[in-house]
Structures are given as C-alpha cells and as structure tokens.
Design a protein around this motif. Structure first.
Motif, mmCIF file in Angstrom:
data_model
loop_
_atom_site.group_PDB
_atom_site.id
_atom_site.type_symbol
_atom_site.label_atom_id
_atom_site.label_comp_id
_atom_site.label_asym_id
_atom_site.label_seq_id
_atom_site.Cartn_x
_atom_site.Cartn_y
_atom_site.Cartn_z
ATOM 1 N N UNK A 13 0.821 -1.203 0.000
ATOM 2 C CA UNK A 13 0.000 0.000 0.000
ATOM 3 C C UNK A 13 0.864 1.265 0.000
ATOM 4 N N UNK A 14 1.955 1.255 0.751
ATOM 5 C CA UNK A 14 2.857 2.412 0.776
ATOM 6 C C UNK A 14 3.482 2.638 -0.598
ATOM 7 N N UNK A 15 3.850 1.543 -1.263
ATOM 8 C CA UNK A 15 4.440 1.648 -2.600
ATOM 9 C C UNK A 15 3.407 2.194 -3.579
ATOM 10 N N UNK A 16 2.180 1.681 -3.515
ATOM 11 C CA UNK A 16 1.115 2.157 -4.400
ATOM 12 C C UNK A 16 0.843 3.642 -4.180
ATOM 13 N N UNK A 17 0.823 4.055 -2.924
ATOM 14 C CA UNK A 17 0.579 5.463 -2.615
ATOM 15 C C UNK A 17 1.696 6.332 -3.187
ATOM 16 N N UNK A 18 2.931 5.865 -3.094
ATOM 17 C CA UNK A 18 4.067 6.616 -3.659
ATOM 18 C C UNK A 18 3.933 6.751 -5.167
ATOM 19 N N UNK A 19 3.468 5.684 -5.831
ATOM 20 C CA UNK A 19 3.247 5.745 -7.285
ATOM 21 C C UNK A 19 2.169 6.792 -7.586
ATOM 22 N N UNK A 20 1.069 6.751 -6.819
ATOM 23 C CA UNK A 20 -0.023 7.695 -7.039
ATOM 24 C C UNK A 20 0.456 9.139 -6.885
ATOM 25 N N UNK A 21 1.280 9.396 -5.897
ATOM 26 C CA UNK A 21 1.806 10.751 -5.681
ATOM 27 C C UNK A 21 2.647 11.181 -6.883
ATOM 28 N N UNK A 22 3.432 10.250 -7.421
ATOM 29 C CA UNK A 22 4.249 10.565 -8.600
ATOM 30 C C UNK A 22 3.370 10.819 -9.823
ATOM 31 N N UNK A 23 2.300 10.030 -9.979
ATOM 32 C CA UNK A 23 1.377 10.235 -11.100
ATOM 33 C C UNK A 23 0.745 11.628 -11.000
ATOM 34 N N UNK A 24 0.356 12.007 -9.808
ATOM 35 C CA UNK A 24 -0.211 13.336 -9.593
ATOM 36 C C UNK A 24 0.779 14.418 -10.032
ATOM 37 N N UNK A 25 2.051 14.257 -9.689
ATOM 38 C CA UNK A 25 3.080 15.239 -10.075
ATOM 39 C C UNK A 25 3.184 15.347 -11.589
ATOM 40 N N UNK A 26 3.234 14.191 -12.262
ATOM 41 C CA UNK A 26 3.360 14.192 -13.727
ATOM 42 C C UNK A 26 2.110 14.789 -14.359
ATOM 43 N N UNK A 27 0.944 14.455 -13.830
ATOM 44 C CA UNK A 27 -0.304 15.000 -14.357
ATOM 45 C C UNK A 27 -0.344 16.522 -14.215
ATOM 46 N N UNK A 28 0.079 17.012 -13.075
ATOM 47 C CA UNK A 28 0.110 18.466 -12.863
ATOM 48 C C UNK A 28 1.094 19.127 -13.822
ATOM 49 N N UNK A 29 2.232 18.476 -14.020
ATOM 50 C CA UNK A 29 3.277 19.010 -14.896
ATOM 51 C C UNK A 29 2.806 19.061 -16.351
ATOM 52 N N UNK A 30 2.043 18.064 -16.774
ATOM 53 C CA UNK A 30 1.618 17.934 -18.178
ATOM 54 C C UNK A 30 0.194 18.412 -18.419
ATOM 55 N N UNK A 31 -0.412 19.053 -17.412
ATOM 56 C CA UNK A 31 -1.789 19.540 -17.541
ATOM 57 C C UNK A 31 -2.755 18.413 -17.911
#
Length: 273
Positions: A13-31
């Motif tokens: 679950x901690x690993x999945x949450x870390x992936x989700x946080x990274x996806x959020x960063x990329x999504x914000x970066x790429x609109x």
C-alpha cells in the motif's frame, strides 16, 4: 530465499501510494486531469484512505488525457523506479487499460499469465464518450463483453484451472493457442481502444474497460470538474459527481459491507527484486 524478500500488504500500500503521488506530479506538470475511481474513490470518501481490506489503487481520466499520460509519463517522471506499461510498450500485456509499476518489485498474480516487468502497480482507466442512445450503448457493451471474454481465455494462466467442463476445454484450448501464436490478443486490445475512440463530445461517458460494466456509465457532467479529497494524508482529485457515481456503483456506500465481504479481490504475492 525469495520468502525473505516478500512484501507485506502494508508495504504494498505504501508503494502504491508513492506511485499515485508521482502520477499526480506528472499530471500536474503535463496539464492532465485525473480522478480517483472505483474502490479508491470510495476509500477516500468513507475512510479518508484505503478501504481497510482493499489492496489496490484505481484512477481514471478522459481518453485524451489517458493518451497524453501514455505518451509522457515515462519521459516526465523523475523517479526511474516507476514505469507506465500497456499493450503498446510491454510484451504479453493483455489488459485494455494501463498500469504504472514499481520496477524494483515483482508481482505474481497466481491466476494469470506473467507480464514482463509486472510489479506492484496502480491501474489507469480511460474514460470514453458513448452515444446518447441506449440501444447503441447496449451494442457497444455487447461487443466489448465478447472481446473481453476472448481476452480472458488468453489471460488465464491455466485454462483447465477454471474450466472443468470438457466441451468448453476443447473449445478454449485452440482459441488460446491461436491468440498466443498469432498475437491476436493485441488486435483485440486495439479493437477495444477503437470502441472507445469512436464517439466524442456527447453527454454520456464511461470507463468501458472498468470492472462494473454498465454501472460505469455516467453523465459527462459528473466529471466536468473536480473537488479535492483526502487519501492517506494527501489531497487528490475526485469527480464533482462523486456522490452519484458511488451510489450507482455501491448503493448505500457509506455503510460497511458484512464482515464476510470485507476481503480483497486480488490474489497476488509481491517480492523485492
């Protein structure tokens, strides 16, 4: 020796949450717009995090954003441990949606054929437009269910584990052989993508490849904007129509299910490489 590297559910679950946080960063970066979906959305609203017995994370986004993420995630992520995999870039991949995996891990789903580079992951589902016509929608889902059933024959590790009927085995084994040898499963996945790309700008959308089939259908207004919700101490986007979405999927969603139904849906085991 491998047992020494086994990853516990809490670690997963901690690993999945870390992936989700990274996806959020990329999504914000790429609109790119995204929303928590399925049980993850339910967990955010009812538990402010994971459903206690759940073991995965799902997000969803309109097809245009989905294609943008497919194109950009592996270029834009700052964490080299993470990789977006789909049938377009990964051998033996057989899902009509993408996953983002942690490459430091190995995930074994006991019932299914192995996928190259499969590790602990989160699922990314495209949301597609559907015609504003019930009969046409029924035809789309009828076609999708046939394609998904054929994919299921390819996806299962051993057909005889789930098919005891001798006549069905006689039918399924040659179908599986053809799908594998001629790589026809890739054509099926392209066909599913084509279903999703056929319509645009209607008032009806759905995660066609989501697990709930017709329950995934919703007015476009549900995802016209977003609000933020807490999930494990972080804020993520959820659709503005989350209440109607959850009610359609789960009924009285704020009520806990009976104890006997408080179990994870997936059968897998994960290891550090």
């Amino acid at each position: 020796m491998k047992e020494n590297h086994k990853i516990t559910l809490d670690e997963q679950k901690k690993i999945q949450l870390s992936i989700l946080i990274e996806v959020k960063k990329v999504c914000d970066k790429c609109n790119i717009n995204y929303y928590l979906g399925g049980g993850t959305l339910l967990g955010a609203i009812r538990h402010s995090g994971y459903i206690p017995w759940d073991d995965d994370i799902d997000i969803m986004m309109l097809r245009t954003d989905y294609e943008k993420l497919l194109e950009n995630f592996n270029k834009k992520t700052e964490n080299s441990n993470y990789k977006l995999i789909s049938y377009k870039n990964t051998k033996n991949y057989y899902y009509p949606f993408a996953k983002i995996v942690d490459l430091r891990t190995e995930l074994i789903e006991s019932a299914y054929k192995p996928i190259e580079e499969m590790g602990i992951y989160i699922d990314i589902f495209p949301i597609d437009f559907l015609p504003d016509n019930d009969k046409k929608i029924q035809k789309i889902y009828k076609k999708y269910k046939v394609l998904e059933r054929i994919l299921g024959i390819y996806r299962i590790d051993k057909v005889d584990k789930i098919t005891k009927n001798r006549f069905k085995l006689i039918l399924k084994k040659p179908i599986r052989y053809i799908l594998e040898k001629l790589r026809l499963y890739k054509l099926i996945l392209k066909s599913i993508d084509a279903i999703g790309k056929k319509y645009n700008g209607t008032n009806t959308v759905a995660c066609i490849s989501g697990r709930y089939f017709e329950k995934e259908i919703m007015p476009k207004a549900y995802i016209d904007s977003y609000v933020l919700a807490n999930f494990e101490g972080n804020k993520f986007k959820i659709p503005v129509g989350y209440d109607e979405y959850l009610a359609k999927h789960y009924g009285e969603y704020m009520k806990l299910p009976p104890k006997e139904k408080q179990i994870a849906d997936h059968e897998n085991v994960a290891y550090w490489k």
